[in-house]
Design an enzyme around this catalytic site. Structure first.
Site: not given
Lengths: 341, 341
Positions: B167, B165, B20
């Protein structure tokens, strides 16, 4: 104050971030529908799929022609291949084998319907029997050890075709999610001598706050440590390790409960994308006391971000108690009439 | 023929569906960018975030005003709260505690940039030092046991703001994904007496086919059992259990390798949505021989469907060997010039 809750089955923790909680109407889900155009699953287009593996059809009609009610075909783009040997081998620290397995599609209606809920309970029951027949057939193949039945509805849930269908992927390996559940249940069984899922059912029925549908033989509830808003599990009230050992009366009720819960989700959340998955016991195990088959229904309303991928923690913005209350109170009779246009 | 491969760390199997397989150019990823408009992370808007926890800033400038290079603020919508007691308690078979923890945002530049790669290596290094400083600070709090550093880029990866940014979510519980990795490594260690990640690094360097970037101290490779197309891991070549014990010279090289790999992904896949996650050793453990911190980079090019949720199997349509070759050969110097408009 958010709450950390542990799923006793998998030992996974979730964060129920109640202060971030949204009302069900705040979920603007991606459109569930996929596209119009030609559908290879519709009656009359039987030659557009690989030849059928089985079908429930009217007496006297021919395979791969009209007259079927439920039809099972190989996936045209299978993740695993049915022919060949496993050829298990190592490459240094790595393990590998040929991608042998089965990948089948259960077409749930000859008519182009987008949801299983458009069928009658009786027709949903036939889908359950189809699931069972395929599991029992594939179980005979000694190369395989697990059959995972699942359903993708809507693009966000991974579906590529609209016509209501389920899939079965049969693998030589027991999926790790099931292994983790079984390990958790086995530890509990060693310690308490009881099935953890059975204890969960008892506690949910006693508590009541997370119940979505309380039937005679089956119960649907929002799990205590739901990963996703409006996640619902359906379990048999009596212990049952293998889905495929469903009794006739159980299948009748399960069809009703499944359709009912899906109707409630569709009515409450405006046809959300969703997955459901059946977790049952691996092929090579007989009746066992510590694992309990069940259906997990997961609406796909939120995106999974880096934190979830990296931690296995989930942040759920709707408490299961709120979700269950909302679903319990959803009047499907009223809403069903004004269903999708 | 598809191939089943096992990740030796987590024991998770993936299906590499080579038939695939798509070319990198076949991935039409969702747009990475989120929206224009007001940005609370830009220099000058310091009062639009909660007060800063720390910042690297020019001498003489005031907290929560201009002059910073990297800035850490509490997440405005934290998943967990910093104040309070854990209040661990049971509810029958369930376990629960207050959602205590830290949820911080590391703003990576005062300028509105959409990608960390727009920074110089030196500036990326400062982000790594920020990560380290926050981990070391939060580790002192005895309520906490883990710090998960991660980055979401693009809507499909769960980001809601464009400004570059990262976290940090600090939890009282070791995340289950890390637990599963540590358990796998511990079993290997008991059996072989070596770190499984170290063995993996050795084998990857010897094989070569999955290498994306081979540095002096760090190596980036597409893992043998990649869950996702173009997944890349970065590991130290010498054993290291704790990210926060990074040496100065290592931080310099890591910044270069991380930026380089991200540039390659951006250039090859046209700014794909992605997550990266740092997996390190829990707070309460000292130097250990069996776990090895690392960065996992996951481009989010494909949707996760019912099968993946239900099984923990992943179907990956690009072999890690093809992905690595493509990334190795991507000329970032040439492409970097024609970057996002």
């Amino acid at each position: 104050m958010p709450e950390l809750r542990k799923d006793p089955i998998s030992s996974r923790w979730v964060i129920i971030a109640t202060e971030r909680a949204m009302r069900p109407t705040d979920f603007k889900s991606e459109p569930q529908l996929i596209r119009g155009g030609f559908c290879p699953f519709c009656e009359g287009n039987e030659d557009k799929t690989p030849p059928e593996i089985m079908s429930y059809r009217e007496r006297g009609t021919q395979a791969n022609s009209k007259g079927w009610r439920v039809r099972v075909v190989p996936n045209k783009f299978p993740a695993l291949r049915i022919e060949g040997k496993l050829n298990k081998h190592g490459e240094g620290i790595y393990d590998s084998m040929h991608g042998i397995g089965a990948h089948e599609v259960i077409v749930e209606s000859p008519k182009h319907i987008a949801s299983l809920t458009e069928l009658e309970d009786k027709q949903v029951e036939e889908i359950l029997w189809t699931y069972r027949d395929r599991l029992i057939d594939l179980k005979k193949d000694r190369r395989f050890n697990y059959g995972l039945l699942f359903k993708n509805v809507g693009t966000a849930a991974g579906a590529t075709l609209e016509h209501s269908h389920s899939q079965l992927i049969v693998t030589p390996i027991v999926p790790i999610s099931v292994m983790h559940e079984m390990n958790g249940c086995e530890e509990f069984y060693k310690y308490r001598g009881r099935c953890l899922f059975c204890d969960m059912v008892q506690q949910e029925l006693a508590t009541g706050t997370r119940i979505v549908y309380d039937g005679e033989m089956f119960v649907a509830f929002a799990p205590y440590a739901s990963r996703f808003p409006f996640e619902v599990w359906i379990l048999s009230k009596v212990h049952a390790s293998h889905f495929e050992n469903l009794q006739k009366l159980e299948a009748e009720e399960l069809a009703h409960v499944l359709r009912n819960v899906l109707l409630k989700l569709e009515a409450s959340l405006e046809f959300p994308p969703y997955n459901y998955i059946i977790h049952t016991t691996p092929f090579t195990l007989g009746e066992i006391e510590h694992y309990h088959w069940h259906i997990e229904i997961i609406p796909r309303l939120t995106r999974v971000a880096g934190f979830e991928w990296g931690s296995g923690f989930y942040i759920n913005t709707v408490s299961p108690e709120n979700a269950a209350e909302f679903l319990r109170e959803t009047d499907i009779e009223k809403k069903a009439g004004s269903a999708r246009s």
